[in-house]
Scaffold this active site. Structure first.
Site, PDB file in Angstrom:
ATOM      1  N   ASP A   9      89.336   3.332  72.769  1.00 27.82           N
ATOM      2  CA  ASP A   9      89.599   4.669  72.261  1.00 27.82           C
ATOM      3  C   ASP A   9      89.556   5.607  73.485  1.00 27.82           C
ATOM      4  OD1 ASP A   9      89.731   6.899  70.419  1.00 27.82           O
ATOM      5  OD2 ASP A   9      87.618   7.216  70.925  1.00 27.82           O
ATOM      6  N   ASP A  11      89.316   9.694  73.410  1.00 26.69           N
ATOM      7  CA  ASP A  11      88.425  10.860  73.292  1.00 26.69           C
ATOM      8  C   ASP A  11      87.001  10.424  72.941  1.00 26.69           C
ATOM      9  OD1 ASP A  11      90.575  12.729  73.630  1.00 26.69           O
ATOM     10  OD2 ASP A  11      91.136  12.448  71.532  1.00 26.69           O
TER      11      ASP A  11
HETATM   12  C1  BG6 Z   1      91.194  11.575  68.288  1.00 23.88           C
HETATM   13  C2  BG6 Z   1      90.018  12.506  68.202  1.00 23.88           C
HETATM   14  O1  BG6 Z   1      91.116  10.800  69.442  1.00 23.88           O
HETATM   15  O2  BG6 Z   1      92.414  12.316  68.306  1.00 23.88           O
HETATM   16  C3  BG6 Z   1      90.163  13.423  67.004  1.00 23.88           C
HETATM   17  O3  BG6 Z   1      88.826  11.744  68.078  1.00 23.88           O
HETATM   18  C4  BG6 Z   1      91.495  14.170  67.075  1.00 23.88           C
HETATM   19  O4  BG6 Z   1      89.079  14.330  66.989  1.00 23.88           O
HETATM   20  C5  BG6 Z   1      92.631  13.152  67.173  1.00 23.88           C
HETATM   21  O5  BG6 Z   1      91.669  14.993  65.932  1.00 23.88           O
HETATM   22  C6  BG6 Z   1      93.999  13.827  67.303  1.00 23.88           C
HETATM   23  O6  BG6 Z   1      94.065  14.472  68.531  1.00 23.88           O
HETATM   24  P1  BG6 Z   1      95.210  15.461  69.000  1.00 23.88           P
HETATM   25  O7  BG6 Z   1      94.994  15.546  70.489  1.00 23.88           O
HETATM   26  O8  BG6 Z   1      96.516  14.803  68.657  1.00 23.88           O
HETATM   27  O9  BG6 Z   1      95.011  16.745  68.291  1.00 23.88           O
HETATM   28 MG    MG Z   2      86.999   8.910  70.011  1.00 21.98          MG
END
Ligand code: BG6
Ligand code: MG
Length: 213
Positions: A9, A11
């Site tokens: 993963d 984030d």
């Molecule tokens: C995930 C995060 O990796 O990505 C979530 O953990 C987030 O919190 C999701 O909502 C979507 O991210 P983005 O950057 O497309 O808004």
């Molecule tokens: Mg994550």
């Protein structure tokens, strides 16, 4: 263990952009007068931007927002979030993360990213991680986000390695659920450790090297 690939993963695992997600949602919630805290934020980990907004709006009691208004809110959150991302540099990736990735590759493991984020490419570029991974599967390539296993199954397919031979590394409960649903082994890191659902626990990122020998 016959693991051949590790799917990370992004984030909250490879980089701590989870704190920027929180700050951006907090700013939007404050502007709308909606209660938001770390506990609610925990439920946003791993799920899409649109679903995150729906979770936040559970604490909103006013007139329902139209789809167009919701789209504008999600875009606004993303603009705030991207301002934080634009300040990122390669130093936002800890040495222990880069070193662990290198050792895994030396040991013959295939490595991939499996993230719900549509900002994955931007983050990998800013932090100079783009060339570390054989495969990137992200929010721009899927229709269902975690806990659906789609993003991890796509990574497994692109790697040409069976799901049963993939290990997923996740900080989100939804991500651990997605790995399990995809028939993969799972390692919990950070917040996901509390869920108790993963096959392995990583107290520290390099602990991965004890699992993937
Ligand atoms: C995930 C995060 O990796 O990505 C979530 O953990 C987030 O919190 C999701 O909502 C979507 O991210 P983005 O950057 O497309 O808004
Ligand atoms: Mg994550």
């Amino acid at each position: 263990m016959d693991t051949e690939a590790v799917i990370f993963d992004l984030d909250g695992v490879l980089v701590h952009t989870d704190k920027y997600h929180y700050l951006a949602w907090k700013q939007l919630s404050d502007e709308l007068g909606i209660y938001f805290d770390e506990e609610i934020n925990r439920r946003l980990r791993g799920v899409s931007r649109e679903q995150s907004l729906e979770i936040i709006l559970e604490n909103y009691n006013g007139k329902p927002f139209s789809d167009d208004e919701k789209k504008k809110m999600a875009n606004k959150k993303n603009d705030i979030y991207r301002k934080y991302l634009s300040e990122m540099t390669p130093s936002d990736v800890k040495d222990e993360v880069r070193d662990t990735l290198h050792v895994l590759k030396e040991r013959g493991y295939h490595i991939a990213v499996g993230s719900s984020s549509k900002n994955t490419g931007f983050i990998l570029e800013k932090t100079d991680l783009l060339n570390e991974f054989e495969v990137v599967s992200d929010g721009t390539m899927i229709t269902r986000t975690k806990p659906d296993p789609e993003v991890f199954l796509l990574a497994s397919k692109l790697l040409s390695i069976a799901p049963s031979k993939c290990l997923v590394v996740e900080d989100a409960d939804a991500g651990i659920d997605a790995g399990v649903a995809g028939g993969m082994k799972t390692a919990a890191y950070g917040e996901a450790v509390k869920s108790g659902k993963a096959d392995y626990i990583l107290d520290h990122f390099p602990d991965l090297l004890n699992i993937c020998q």
